[in-house]
Design a protein around this motif. Structure first.
Motif, PDB file in Angstrom:
ATOM      1  N   ARG A   1      -8.292  11.779   1.203  1.00 13.06           N
ATOM      2  CA  ARG A   1      -8.423  11.922  -0.248  1.00 13.06           C
ATOM      3  C   ARG A   1      -8.920  10.640  -0.898  1.00 13.06           C
ATOM      4  O   ARG A   1      -9.690  10.671  -1.855  1.00 13.06           O
ATOM      5  CB  ARG A   1      -7.072  12.319  -0.853  1.00 13.06           C
ATOM      6  N   ASN A   2      -8.454   9.511  -0.397  1.00 10.38           N
ATOM      7  CA  ASN A   2      -8.868   8.214  -0.935  1.00 10.38           C
ATOM      8  C   ASN A   2      -9.211   7.277   0.210  1.00 10.38           C
ATOM      9  O   ASN A   2      -8.352   6.966   1.046  1.00 10.38           O
ATOM     10  CB  ASN A   2      -7.753   7.594  -1.789  1.00 10.38           C
ATOM     11  N   GLN A   3     -10.452   6.834   0.269  1.00 10.82           N
ATOM     12  CA  GLN A   3     -10.889   5.875   1.273  1.00 10.82           C
ATOM     13  C   GLN A   3     -10.395   4.477   0.881  1.00 10.82           C
ATOM     14  O   GLN A   3      -9.842   4.284  -0.205  1.00 10.82           O
ATOM     15  CB  GLN A   3     -12.413   5.910   1.402  1.00 10.82           C
ATOM     16  N   PRO A   4     -10.580   3.469   1.775  1.00 14.14           N
ATOM     17  CA  PRO A   4     -10.026   2.133   1.494  1.00 14.14           C
ATOM     18  C   PRO A   4     -10.381   1.553   0.137  1.00 14.14           C
ATOM     19  O   PRO A   4      -9.563   0.859  -0.462  1.00 14.14           O
ATOM     20  CB  PRO A   4     -10.608   1.288   2.636  1.00 14.14           C
ATOM     21  N   ASP A   5     -11.576   1.798  -0.371  1.00 10.91           N
ATOM     22  CA  ASP A   5     -11.996   1.218  -1.646  1.00 10.91           C
ATOM     23  C   ASP A   5     -11.949   2.209  -2.804  1.00 10.91           C
ATOM     24  O   ASP A   5     -12.521   1.948  -3.867  1.00 10.91           O
ATOM     25  CB  ASP A   5     -13.418   0.647  -1.517  1.00 10.91           C
ATOM     26  N   GLU A   6     -11.256   3.333  -2.612  1.00 16.01           N
ATOM     27  CA  GLU A   6     -11.134   4.332  -3.670  1.00 16.01           C
ATOM     28  C   GLU A   6      -9.693   4.360  -4.180  1.00 16.01           C
ATOM     29  O   GLU A   6      -8.805   4.876  -3.503  1.00 16.01           O
ATOM     30  CB  GLU A   6     -11.517   5.719  -3.142  1.00 16.01           C
ATOM     31  N   PRO A   7      -9.439   3.782  -5.366  1.00 13.51           N
ATOM     32  CA  PRO A   7      -8.064   3.726  -5.894  1.00 13.51           C
ATOM     33  C   PRO A   7      -7.477   5.119  -6.069  1.00 13.51           C
ATOM     34  O   PRO A   7      -8.190   6.085  -6.357  1.00 13.51           O
ATOM     35  CB  PRO A   7      -8.239   3.017  -7.240  1.00 13.51           C
ATOM     36  N   CYS A   8      -6.163   5.217  -5.884  1.00 16.22           N
ATOM     37  CA  CYS A   8      -5.460   6.478  -6.090  1.00 16.22           C
ATOM     38  C   CYS A   8      -4.605   6.363  -7.343  1.00 16.22           C
ATOM     39  O   CYS A   8      -4.398   5.277  -7.885  1.00 16.22           O
ATOM     40  CB  CYS A   8      -4.595   6.818  -4.879  1.00 16.22           C
ATOM     41  N   SER A   9      -4.074   7.480  -7.822  1.00 16.34           N
ATOM     42  CA  SER A   9      -3.234   7.480  -9.014  1.00 16.34           C
ATOM     43  C   SER A   9      -1.907   6.794  -8.735  1.00 16.34           C
ATOM     44  O   SER A   9      -1.484   6.669  -7.582  1.00 16.34           O
ATOM     45  CB  SER A   9      -2.995   8.916  -9.482  1.00 16.34           C
ATOM     46  N   ALA A  10      -1.248   6.355  -9.801  1.00 20.80           N
ATOM     47  CA  ALA A  10       0.028   5.645  -9.662  1.00 20.80           C
ATOM     48  C   ALA A  10       1.097   6.487  -8.969  1.00 20.80           C
ATOM     49  O   ALA A  10       1.797   5.992  -8.074  1.00 20.80           O
ATOM     50  CB  ALA A  10       0.511   5.173 -11.029  1.00 20.80           C
ATOM     51  N   PRO A  11       1.291   7.777  -9.349  1.00 21.52           N
ATOM     52  CA  PRO A  11       2.315   8.577  -8.656  1.00 21.52           C
ATOM     53  C   PRO A  11       2.044   8.722  -7.160  1.00 21.52           C
ATOM     54  O   PRO A  11       2.956   8.636  -6.338  1.00 21.52           O
ATOM     55  CB  PRO A  11       2.247   9.934  -9.370  1.00 21.52           C
TER      56      PRO A  11
ATOM     57  N   ALA B   1       4.047 -10.081   3.691  1.00 24.98           N
ATOM     58  CA  ALA B   1       2.917 -10.969   3.417  1.00 24.98           C
ATOM     59  C   ALA B   1       1.714 -10.621   4.291  1.00 24.98           C
ATOM     60  O   ALA B   1       0.566 -10.592   3.817  1.00 24.98           O
ATOM     61  CB  ALA B   1       3.337 -12.422   3.654  1.00 24.98           C
ATOM     62  N   VAL B   2       1.943 -10.347   5.576  1.00 26.15           N
ATOM     63  CA  VAL B   2       0.840 -10.021   6.486  1.00 26.15           C
ATOM     64  C   VAL B   2       0.256  -8.645   6.155  1.00 26.15           C
ATOM     65  O   VAL B   2      -0.958  -8.437   6.254  1.00 26.15           O
ATOM     66  CB  VAL B   2       1.307 -10.084   7.956  1.00 26.15           C
ATOM     67  N   THR B   3       1.095  -7.702   5.724  1.00 25.15           N
ATOM     68  CA  THR B   3       0.595  -6.395   5.290  1.00 25.15           C
ATOM     69  C   THR B   3      -0.366  -6.549   4.123  1.00 25.15           C
ATOM     70  O   THR B   3      -1.432  -5.923   4.081  1.00 25.15           O
ATOM     71  CB  THR B   3       1.759  -5.471   4.904  1.00 25.15           C
ATOM     72  N   ALA B   4       0.005  -7.392   3.151  1.00 27.71           N
ATOM     73  CA  ALA B   4      -0.875  -7.654   2.009  1.00 27.71           C
ATOM     74  C   ALA B   4      -2.153  -8.356   2.453  1.00 27.71           C
ATOM     75  O   ALA B   4      -3.243  -8.070   1.946  1.00 27.71           O
ATOM     76  CB  ALA B   4      -0.135  -8.489   0.964  1.00 27.71           C
ATOM     77  N   LEU B   5      -2.028  -9.288   3.399  1.00 29.94           N
ATOM     78  CA  LEU B   5      -3.209 -10.004   3.905  1.00 29.94           C
ATOM     79  C   LEU B   5      -4.161  -9.054   4.622  1.00 29.94           C
ATOM     80  O   LEU B   5      -5.383  -9.151   4.457  1.00 29.94           O
ATOM     81  CB  LEU B   5      -2.766 -11.122   4.846  1.00 29.94           C
ATOM     82  N   GLN B   6      -3.620  -8.133   5.423  1.00 30.78           N
ATOM     83  CA  GLN B   6      -4.474  -7.175   6.107  1.00 30.78           C
ATOM     84  C   GLN B   6      -5.254  -6.323   5.102  1.00 30.78           C
ATOM     85  O   GLN B   6      -6.414  -5.972   5.344  1.00 30.78           O
ATOM     86  CB  GLN B   6      -3.640  -6.256   7.013  1.00 30.78           C
ATOM     87  N   ALA B   7      -4.648  -6.023   3.983  1.00 31.72           N
ATOM     88  CA  ALA B   7      -5.334  -5.217   2.966  1.00 31.72           C
ATOM     89  C   ALA B   7      -6.379  -6.022   2.206  1.00 31.72           C
ATOM     90  O   ALA B   7      -7.376  -5.477   1.728  1.00 31.72           O
ATOM     91  CB  ALA B   7      -4.306  -4.648   1.979  1.00 31.72           C
TER      92      ALA B   7
ATOM     93  N   GLY C   1      -5.471  -0.948  -1.447  1.00 35.94           N
ATOM     94  CA  GLY C   1      -4.662  -1.575  -2.487  1.00 35.94           C
ATOM     95  C   GLY C   1      -3.184  -1.268  -2.336  1.00 35.94           C
ATOM     96  O   GLY C   1      -2.328  -2.038  -2.789  1.00 35.94           O
ATOM     97  N   ILE C   2      -2.858  -0.147  -1.674  1.00 37.28           N
ATOM     98  CA  ILE C   2      -1.457   0.194  -1.442  1.00 37.28           C
ATOM     99  C   ILE C   2      -0.811  -0.853  -0.543  1.00 37.28           C
ATOM    100  O   ILE C   2       0.404  -1.066  -0.585  1.00 37.28           O
ATOM    101  CB  ILE C   2      -1.351   1.601  -0.831  1.00 37.28           C
ATOM    102  N   GLY C   3      -1.613  -1.523   0.277  1.00 39.53           N
ATOM    103  CA  GLY C   3      -1.079  -2.574   1.133  1.00 39.53           C
ATOM    104  C   GLY C   3      -0.435  -3.697   0.342  1.00 39.53           C
ATOM    105  O   GLY C   3       0.562  -4.297   0.778  1.00 39.53           O
TER     106      GLY C   3
END
Length: 590
Positions: free
Chosen positions: A21-31, A79-85, A339-341
């Motif tokens: 539904r959402n690829q890596p660079d396609e933001p998803c809704s907040a819920p 921290a590493v999860t955020a870095l991977q994203a 961005g979820i990362g």
């Protein structure tokens, strides 16, 4: 030839990931983002806490050190999860990848603690983690060893080994519990998760894993299997005892040097597994899978290495990528937004200081966690198979995969080497995935070393190199006794490969770039490698795969792409940091 290529094109197009539904660079809704974040955090916390607890409990350290180690592991994992994203420079994949303490180092970490203590373990983790940086840097050189077939087989071995552990834990219930309790808990967990995933729509499908956990816990509570006393003992907010960690041993002794080779071996196995994670995450995150970008693979391994160094400095087990959980989460929810990362990383760091939250998850019965693990590992097993079949299985690859799986399963089930259970080598070779990956790398390396040697030519990337490359290929074709028709196909493939690498007129000219041409014959197929430091965003392999025969010509290289697709039997374009490699195979014409 053209019919064969059209068939390949049809196969690739039909292999679309339509559920994304959402690829890596396609933001998803907040819920939607919140739902994926909560479930991902649950999976990461459970994995991290269980692995850290296993290692700490094997030492003489008390509850204070356990609290510190869990807190540090969650903070580093976040921290590493955020870095991977994020993909900061050469660190990170730019994809959603969960990270935390992994199982690969559990056995040898226990050995290191018993021999030299936590300070020695920390030094070993820090030094051995540097091997991942070297592995990532040398990945272009190792391209014939670390192949998608190797990565896919590694994922299958890991999945099979964890499935065995999960099955053993399905019946892990206290004495006196009704015999029907465990089967009902498993049925409730898997049934709810699978039904929600298959039949659920919208937000319901996103929460399938959590629905399974809640259903299993409700049934478990009916039979008194939910540990509420453990939950009540933990506080809501608590800072760890920073004095519990005594620091790194800066004067390593005999124990350090004795165990270092072992840690380096396991670290390299983890690096191979992580490179597989970098490959597979690109395939599962896009609606239309593209050619593998090995810069993403290098970034994934570098970030994992950094996580290992930080884990050593903090005195907690090394951080790795949780590929099974990540892949299953993306497949179940269809959300791959990177961005979820960032959100997951922030949640893990916050949870590190709220023991009550981790206790809530750990209080869940083993049968619930094991049931969900079965579904997750099953999906990882299938993904590994897809990677292997996508790359293709010739006779040699088939034998390597068969031997790898056979050895891995044999070691996982039996002590085939006849070693003492408490020996150091048993902690390494007694692990199925580790032994299987070692065998697979050894066989692949042997195959590469015994293959015919390549002929080499160095030129400057540009049209001026065409005469030299043509003469070089013509001479090689004459040496191997190819007919004029076969030789012309090889020469044409070399010419079109070079022209495909050149920048288009719209992009302007590039600075002088060194180009290395390697050619060799094996089984009546000539493999032609062109290595340069030229980097271009468009991958040649993608252009060849998805280019329509009727497509309108959009740049001056379109004709070269079409001709290359016609002359070559296969084309692979691998992009690395600092290197660009195009591999073309040309079959002999009878």
């Amino acid at each position: 030839m053209r019919g064969h290529l059209r068939g390949r094109l049809s196969t690739v197009v039909n292999a679309l990931n339509k559920h994304i539904r959402n690829q890596p660079d396609e933001p998803c809704s907040a819920p939607v983002g919140l739902g994926v974040t909560v479930q991902a955090a649950i999976l990461a916390v459970i994995n991290t806490v269980v692995m850290v607890t296993m290692v700490v409990r094997a030492s003489d350290e008390g509850q204070a050190y356990l609290s510190w180690a869990i807190c540090a592991a969650l903070v580093i994992g976040g921290a590493v999860t955020a870095l991977q994203a994020h993909r900061l420079g050469r660190f990170g994949a730019g994809h959603l990848l969960l990270c935390g303490a992994g199982p690969h180092f559990v056995a040898i970490s226990v050995v290191a603690i018993n021999v030299g203590g936590w300070s020695t373990l920390a030094s070993l983790v820090i030094v051995s983690s540097l091997a991942q940086f070297a592995f990532a840097a040398w990945l272009p050189v190792l391209r014939r060893i670390i192949t998608p077939v190797v990565c896919g087989t590694s994922l299958m071995l890991i999945a099979i080994s964890v499935i065995r552990v999960a099955v053993d834990r399905l019946g892990d219930v206290p004495e006196g519990t009704a015999s029907i309790a465990s089967p009902l808990v498993v049925a409730a967990t898997l049934g709810a998760a699978v039904v929600a995933s298959l039949k659920g729509a919208g937000i319901l499908r996103l929460w399938a894993p959590l629905i399974g956990i809640l259903s299993g816990c409700i049934v478990a509570a009916v039979f008194g299997l939910y540990d509420l006393d453990f939950l009540r003992q933990e506080s809501w907010f608590e800072l760890p005892d920073f004095g519990a960690w005594q620091g790194v041993d800066l004067t390593p002794g005999t124990e350090f040097w004795t165990l270092l080779p072992t840690f380096v071996i396991v670290t390299l196995v983890v690096a191979v597994k992580t490179s597989g994670d970098g490959v597979v995450i690109q395939q599962v995150s896009l609606r239309r899978p593209r050619a593998i970008d090995f810069r993403v693979v290098q970034g994934t391994v570098n970030a994992s290495g950094l996580g290992g160094v930080l884990s050593g400095l903090a005195g907690t087990p090394p951080t790795i990528v949780y590929s099974p959980s990540t892949i299953s989460l993306i497949n179940l929810t269809g959300i791959a937004f990177r961005g979820i990362g960032y959100w997951i990383g922030a949640v893990l760091i916050l949870i590190a200081f709220f023991p009550k939250v981790t206790a809530l998850l750990l209080a869940a019965p083993s049968a619930v966690v094991a049931s969900l693990l079965l579904m997750v590992m099953g999906m990882l097993l299938v993904e590994g198979m897809r990677m292997i079949f996508r790359e293709g299985l010739d006779q040699k690859n088939t034998l390597i995969v068969a031997m790898t799986l056979s050895v891995g399963l044999a070691v996982e089930s039996l002590n085939v080497f006849g070693m003492r259970p408490d020996s150091l080598w048993m902690s390494i070779l007694g692990n199925g995935p580790t032994a299987g990956i070692v065998v697979m790398i050894a066989l692949t390396t042997l195959l590469e070393l015994t293959s015919p040697r390549s002929r080499k030519l160095e030129v400057t990337l540009g049209t001026s190199a065409l005469p030299k490359i043509d003469a070089f290929l013509q001479e090689f074709a004459a040496e191997i006794g190819w007919s004029e028709e076969s030789a012309n196909r090889l020469r044409a493939s070399g010419e079109e490969s070079l022209l495909s690498l050149l920048p288009s007129e719209s992009e302007g000219s590039e600075a002088s770039t060194r180009l290395i041409v390697l050619v060799r014959l094996q089984d009546d197929i000539v493999t032609l490698d062109l290595l340069s430091v030229f980097e271009e965003e468009q991958n040649i392999e993608d252009r060849l795969t998805y280019m329509s025969e009727e497509a309108e010509v959009r740049d001056d290289r379109e004709l070269s792409f079409r001709l290359l697709r016609h002359y070559a039997s296969s084309v692979h374009h691998r992009k690395y940091y600092g290197a660009d490699v195009v591999t073309v195979k040309v079959e002999r014409t009878e």
